[in-house]
Design an enzyme around this catalytic site. Sequence first.
Site, short mmCIF file in Angstrom:
data_model
loop_
_atom_site.label_atom_id
_atom_site.label_comp_id
_atom_site.label_asym_id
_atom_site.label_seq_id
_atom_site.Cartn_x
_atom_site.Cartn_y
_atom_site.Cartn_z
N ARG A 122 0.33 -0.83 -0.31
CA ARG A 122 0.12 0.06 0.06
C ARG A 122 0.66 1.34 0.02
O ARG A 122 0.18 2.29 0.43
CB ARG A 122 -0.85 -0.31 0.61
CG ARG A 122 -2.17 -1.16 1.24
CD ARG A 122 -3.03 -1.26 2.04
NE ARG A 122 -4.62 -1.99 1.73
CZ ARG A 122 -4.45 -2.84 2.57
NH1 ARG A 122 -2.97 -3.28 3.31
NH2 ARG A 122 -5.20 -3.72 2.70
N LYS A 144 2.62 11.32 -11.14
CA LYS A 144 2.49 10.11 -12.16
C LYS A 144 2.41 9.20 -12.30
O LYS A 144 3.65 8.64 -13.16
CB LYS A 144 1.55 11.08 -13.40
CG LYS A 144 0.09 12.16 -13.27
CD LYS A 144 -0.01 12.62 -14.48
CE LYS A 144 -1.09 13.08 -14.61
NZ LYS A 144 -1.34 13.59 -16.20
N GLU A 186 9.11 17.53 -25.05
CA GLU A 186 8.37 17.88 -23.36
C GLU A 186 9.42 19.26 -23.67
O GLU A 186 7.90 19.68 -22.47
CB GLU A 186 9.09 16.56 -23.06
CG GLU A 186 8.15 15.22 -22.55
CD GLU A 186 6.51 15.84 -22.35
OE1 GLU A 186 5.92 17.20 -22.06
OE2 GLU A 186 5.55 15.03 -22.37
N LYS A 227 7.16 23.05 -13.76
CA LYS A 227 6.05 21.49 -13.74
C LYS A 227 5.46 21.88 -12.26
O LYS A 227 4.95 21.28 -11.60
CB LYS A 227 6.06 20.72 -13.62
CG LYS A 227 5.45 19.22 -13.76
CD LYS A 227 6.22 17.74 -13.91
CE LYS A 227 5.09 17.11 -14.57
NZ LYS A 227 5.45 15.94 -15.31
N GLU A 237 -4.48 17.30 -10.65
CA GLU A 237 -4.96 17.18 -11.73
C GLU A 237 -6.95 17.55 -11.56
O GLU A 237 -7.57 16.85 -12.56
CB GLU A 237 -5.13 16.07 -13.23
CG GLU A 237 -5.12 16.37 -14.17
CD GLU A 237 -4.37 15.54 -15.86
OE1 GLU A 237 -5.17 15.39 -16.47
OE2 GLU A 237 -3.09 15.83 -15.46
N ARG A 241 -3.66 21.63 -13.72
CA ARG A 241 -2.08 20.61 -13.93
C ARG A 241 -2.71 19.83 -15.24
O ARG A 241 -2.07 19.42 -16.28
CB ARG A 241 -2.36 19.83 -13.11
CG ARG A 241 -1.17 18.34 -13.74
CD ARG A 241 -0.91 17.18 -11.89
NE ARG A 241 0.25 16.92 -12.70
CZ ARG A 241 0.72 15.92 -12.01
NH1 ARG A 241 0.63 15.61 -10.65
NH2 ARG A 241 2.23 14.94 -12.01
N ASN A 245 -0.98 18.41 -20.04
CA ASN A 245 -1.17 17.60 -21.40
C ASN A 245 -1.22 18.57 -22.47
O ASN A 245 -1.79 17.61 -23.55
CB ASN A 245 -2.93 16.59 -21.32
CG ASN A 245 -2.71 16.31 -19.15
OD1 ASN A 245 -1.38 15.51 -19.90
ND2 ASN A 245 -3.57 16.07 -18.83
N HIS A 248 -1.13 16.08 -25.90
CA HIS A 248 -1.00 14.81 -25.11
C HIS A 248 -2.34 14.14 -26.15
O HIS A 248 -2.53 12.89 -25.82
CB HIS A 248 -1.21 15.37 -23.75
CG HIS A 248 0.42 15.16 -23.28
ND1 HIS A 248 1.16 16.04 -23.44
CD2 HIS A 248 1.48 14.29 -22.55
CE1 HIS A 248 2.01 16.09 -22.87
NE2 HIS A 248 2.25 14.93 -22.64
N HIS A 252 -1.07 10.90 -27.60
CA HIS A 252 -1.70 9.50 -27.25
C HIS A 252 -3.27 8.65 -28.04
O HIS A 252 -1.90 7.86 -28.31
CB HIS A 252 -2.53 9.89 -25.89
CG HIS A 252 -1.57 10.20 -24.42
ND1 HIS A 252 -1.94 9.95 -23.30
CD2 HIS A 252 -0.04 10.46 -24.30
CE1 HIS A 252 -1.27 10.66 -22.63
NE2 HIS A 252 -0.18 10.46 -23.57
N HIS A 266 7.12 8.93 -27.14
CA HIS A 266 5.94 9.98 -27.04
C HIS A 266 6.75 10.97 -26.87
O HIS A 266 5.32 11.71 -27.58
CB HIS A 266 6.65 8.74 -25.50
CG HIS A 266 5.22 9.89 -24.69
ND1 HIS A 266 4.36 10.17 -24.87
CD2 HIS A 266 5.72 10.70 -23.21
CE1 HIS A 266 3.98 11.27 -23.78
NE2 HIS A 266 4.60 11.57 -23.33
#
Length: 366
Positions: A122, A144, A186, A227, A237, A241, A245, A248, A252, A266
Amino acid sequence: MTRTVHVPLGARAYDVRIGADLIARAGAEIAPLLHRPRAAIITDETVAGLHLGTLQTALRAEGIASKALILPPGEATKSWPHLTRSVEWLLDQRVERRDIVIALGGGVIGDLVGFGAAILRRGVRFVQMPTTLLAQVDSSVGGKTGINARQGKNLIGAFHQPSLVLADTSVLDTLSERDFRAGYGEVVKYGLLGDAEFFDWLEANAHRLRDDIEARDHAVAHSVAMKAEIVSRDETEQGERALLNLGHTFGHALEAATGYSQRLLHGEGVSIGCALAFELSARMGLCPQETPSRVGAHLAQMQMPAGLRDVPGELPDDETLIALMGQDKKVVDDRLRFVLARGIGQAFVSDAVKTADLHAVLSQSR
């Protein structure tokens, strides 16, 4: 000179250390975090051949024992089988909650190992040691973590902040030209989404990043600081935030359409996505046409892809690409949400994109 960017998240706050030769000093950097002198490392075959020995030597110098799991390189490693293998290996090593797991590699290893650390017992602590430009400026910072699914990228994961990020900028010399340029996708994103002055600086200096360590460190540190500031205000997010993206949603979808293969990295998908986001913004009357032209000219200067025509091989039709965009995590109530812009450095999130405009931009980009 080592630069430090602090990510202020209360009890989960941590530092991002940026500079040359940090892997060789990793033992001294990590030792203060340890409750017992041992660490578990997960990396990939490519990175292990280049940097694992240096890291383990640095740990031994501080009396820290370590064992390493070496996974295959590539986006396909961000999957259930390798997550299972990683977590079960960590259990075999008897990793406890107060121990440290080290993610040594690019974005794939960082995302996978971070997710493994999030779900192991956990939640165990981990250190990000990103070895690519893309991972140093983006995926290693902000917590993330996750893996890909058949339905789309990063759809399974958790927010789990690292305890420390060590971004050794000297290891970027070992990247191929293509991997280095992909990481730049990026970097430029940060100027485009919220810092026009940084974009100005990149237009004048980005050609130096490959060979000039001072320029490289500045670009990495500035990107990380941007960031960190956004993440500190919106960790999970819920709002701002999502600006990170930019590019993206398109990117993606293109990665999914190309099977997460070497056809499209990517950062290359993000580069195309940023160009398309500005073309879409201009088509919707949000910014003048000169703006996407300027973005496209800079991407061309940096030999970055900027359109669907730059993806090798056949791509699915527009309807299929739009359907893939529908799996994006920014979708709310089945409405596609895009990061658009009123100008360079002026991004915002919108769900008011008309399908006809989307079709037109995709068609033009082919």
